[in-house]
Scaffold this active site. Structure first.
Site, PDB file in Angstrom:
ATOM      1  N   PHE A 109       0.815  -1.219   0.000  1.00 49.86           N
ATOM      2  CA  PHE A 109       0.000   0.000   0.000  1.00 49.86           C
ATOM      3  C   PHE A 109       0.846   1.265   0.000  1.00 49.86           C
ATOM      4  O   PHE A 109       0.390   2.328  -0.436  1.00 49.86           O
ATOM      5  CB  PHE A 109      -0.953  -0.011   1.197  1.00 49.86           C
ATOM      6  N   LYS A 110       2.099   1.159   0.454  1.00 53.18           N
ATOM      7  CA  LYS A 110       2.947   2.349   0.499  1.00 53.18           C
ATOM      8  C   LYS A 110       3.188   2.939  -0.899  1.00 53.18           C
ATOM      9  O   LYS A 110       3.482   4.126  -1.034  1.00 53.18           O
ATOM     10  CB  LYS A 110       4.288   2.015   1.149  1.00 53.18           C
ATOM     11  N   ASP A 111       3.060   2.102  -1.940  1.00 50.61           N
ATOM     12  CA  ASP A 111       3.262   2.608  -3.304  1.00 50.61           C
ATOM     13  C   ASP A 111       2.270   3.711  -3.661  1.00 50.61           C
ATOM     14  O   ASP A 111       2.597   4.620  -4.430  1.00 50.61           O
ATOM     15  CB  ASP A 111       3.115   1.474  -4.318  1.00 50.61           C
TER      16      ASP A 111
END
Length: 461
Positions: A109-111
């Protein structure tokens, strides 16, 4: 839109300056002076927008010092790297709505935030004719996402600290096999909290910060939280039958950044009944919500290592609102936290917290059992962090309210936990094929700020 510090001793600044500042110069975290309210008619108008357009509608309300055409271009470039047309699609499995946040370059999800932030940094540095040395700490996924967001970009070096041997093997390889000259990995002999404390100390050393033009990619950077707000709106529109229907979001939580993005969405007017904070054995945040106990303890290594955190950086942003936007109280609470080891909240404050949050701590065996049972029931493979959120949702939300569970990483990033649960390895996406055979580069250092500072000074030159 102007930005202020949770500790109240900086002059308000514009969005672009807030992005470049990262951590406020008074040690606090930056927040917008006001959170824009989105009315029901606007929500209805946004319901069918694709991700990129919805991102523009939301981010532009906070970044009004970036020309609209430039902002649209940044958003389009950032999400062109995702392998699904919806960027963050929602699938229904086992009576739950799974928000898949792992379709970016590093499968986490950090992308969603860091592809945008990397392009934003490059844009601002070119505009200002400046250079930047990004310094960040990671418990697993932030590091690789940040590296992929800025690898090879002009005018940027990146230094990522991760706890040596305490991420999953794939998480470590996704960082250390990136050999671009501007990428520097540091494996710290210690915990994620040690890494995070070193990074905060470097940013609080203002002469060092200014001399080496430090930039922040951790969720202490407001732009990261802002980008994550978008998928709360998008998934709500995919799930709610009628605008105004309430939903619960179940969020695997370590550093409080992702769930704080949900809190911002709720304050903007998104109909969220509760935010369900799901933790593993490192349960300081669950203890806070359920028992009013925000006291530090030792970090426990688990099968969901990205959540193996005690001191959650973004919690200060929520405390600012809980304390009635009183920066003096925030300053006092966080100045004394290291010595006291706790923050004390009133009964009235805790009563208010529980109107906004639910919380559940899920242990390792329950996590593994959930991966196994959910796969048997639905054929769907969960990574261990997502499994924590699914277990919490099934345990606490029993009144029929629709639940959106954030799937924060692809299961192939945590193959050991998945094999333990289901007896076979999850299929690998192309980006992970043969990653163990790639050359890698990493410096192993003690959890001492002097060593880290010297390393940065040498490489930043």
């Amino acid at each position: 839109m102007r930005y202020i510090s949770t500790r109240g001793t900086i002059q308000p600044i514009r969005f672009k300056d807030a992005v470049m500042m990262g951590l406020a110069t008074d040690g606090g975290l930056l927040l917008p002076e006001t959170i824009p309210a989105i009315d029901r008619d606007t929500l209805a108008a946004w319901k069918t927008l694709p991700f990129q357009e919805l991102a523009f509608r939301i981010i532009s309300r906070y970044a009004d010092d970036i020309p609209a055409d430039d902002l649209r271009s940044l958003i389009e470039r950032s999400y062109a790297t995702f392998d699904h047309p919806d960027v963050t699609p929602v699938v229904e499995r086992g009576g739950l709505h799974i928000l898949e946040l792992f379709h970016g370059p590093t499968l986490a999800f950090k992308d969603v935030a860091l592809q945008f932030l990397g392009n934003l940094f490059e844009y601002l540095l070119q505009e200002r004719n400046e250079r930047m040395n990004i310094v960040g700490a990671t418990s697993g996924d932030t590091g690789s996402a940040a590296i992929y967001g800025v690898r090879g970009k002009e005018n940027i070096n990146i230094f990522i600290l991760h706890p040596h041997g305490k991420t999953s093997p794939v998480q470590a390889l996704q960082m250390t096999t990136v050999l671009d000259p501007n990428v520097h990995n540091i494996a710290v002999r210690g915990t994620f909290d040690d890494c995070q404390n070193i990074v905060k100390s470097l940013f609080n050393d203002l002469p060092f910060k200014e001399r080496y033009a430090l930039g922040a990619v951790n969720s202490i950077n407001w732009a990261r939280v802002l980008a994550q707000v978008v998928y709360y709106f998008l998934s709500y529109f995919r799930v709610a039958k009628t605008i105004g229907d309430e939903v619960v979001f179940s969020v695997p939580t370590g550093n409080f950044g992702d769930i704080f993005a949900g809190y911002v969405a709720k304050r903007m007017g998104l109909p969220i009944a509760r935010l369900l904070l799901a933790t593993n054995e490192n349960n300081i945040l669950a203890r806070f919500i359920n028992d009013g106990d925000y006291s530090l303890s030792a970090v426990v290594p688990t099968v969901s290592p990205s959540m193996d955190i005690q001191l959650a950086s973004n919690f200060e942003r929520y405390v600012y609102y809980l304390f009635g936007e009183d920066p003096a109280r925030v300053r006092e609470a966080f100045a004394t936290l290291p010595a006291r080891g706790r923050i004390v909240f009133s009964d009235a404050e805790m009563e208010h917290v529980r109107t906004e949050f639910l919380a559940c701590s899920v242990n390792q065996q329950e996590t593994v059992d959930t991966i196994a049972s959910f796969n048997r029931e639905t054929g769907y493979l969960l990574d261990p962090h997502t499994a924590v959120g699914v277990r919490a949702a099934r345990q606490l939300v029993t009144d029929g309210t629709p639940v959106i569970c954030l799937a924060t990483a692809h299961p192939a990033k945590f193959a050991d936990a998945v094999v333990r649960a289901v007896g076979f390895e999850p299929p690998r996406p192309p980006s992970l094929m043969g990653i163990e055979d790639l050359p890698s580069r990493c410096e192993v250092l003690d959890a001492r700020i002097e060593q880290i500072r010297t390393f940065i000074e040498e490489k930043a030159r």
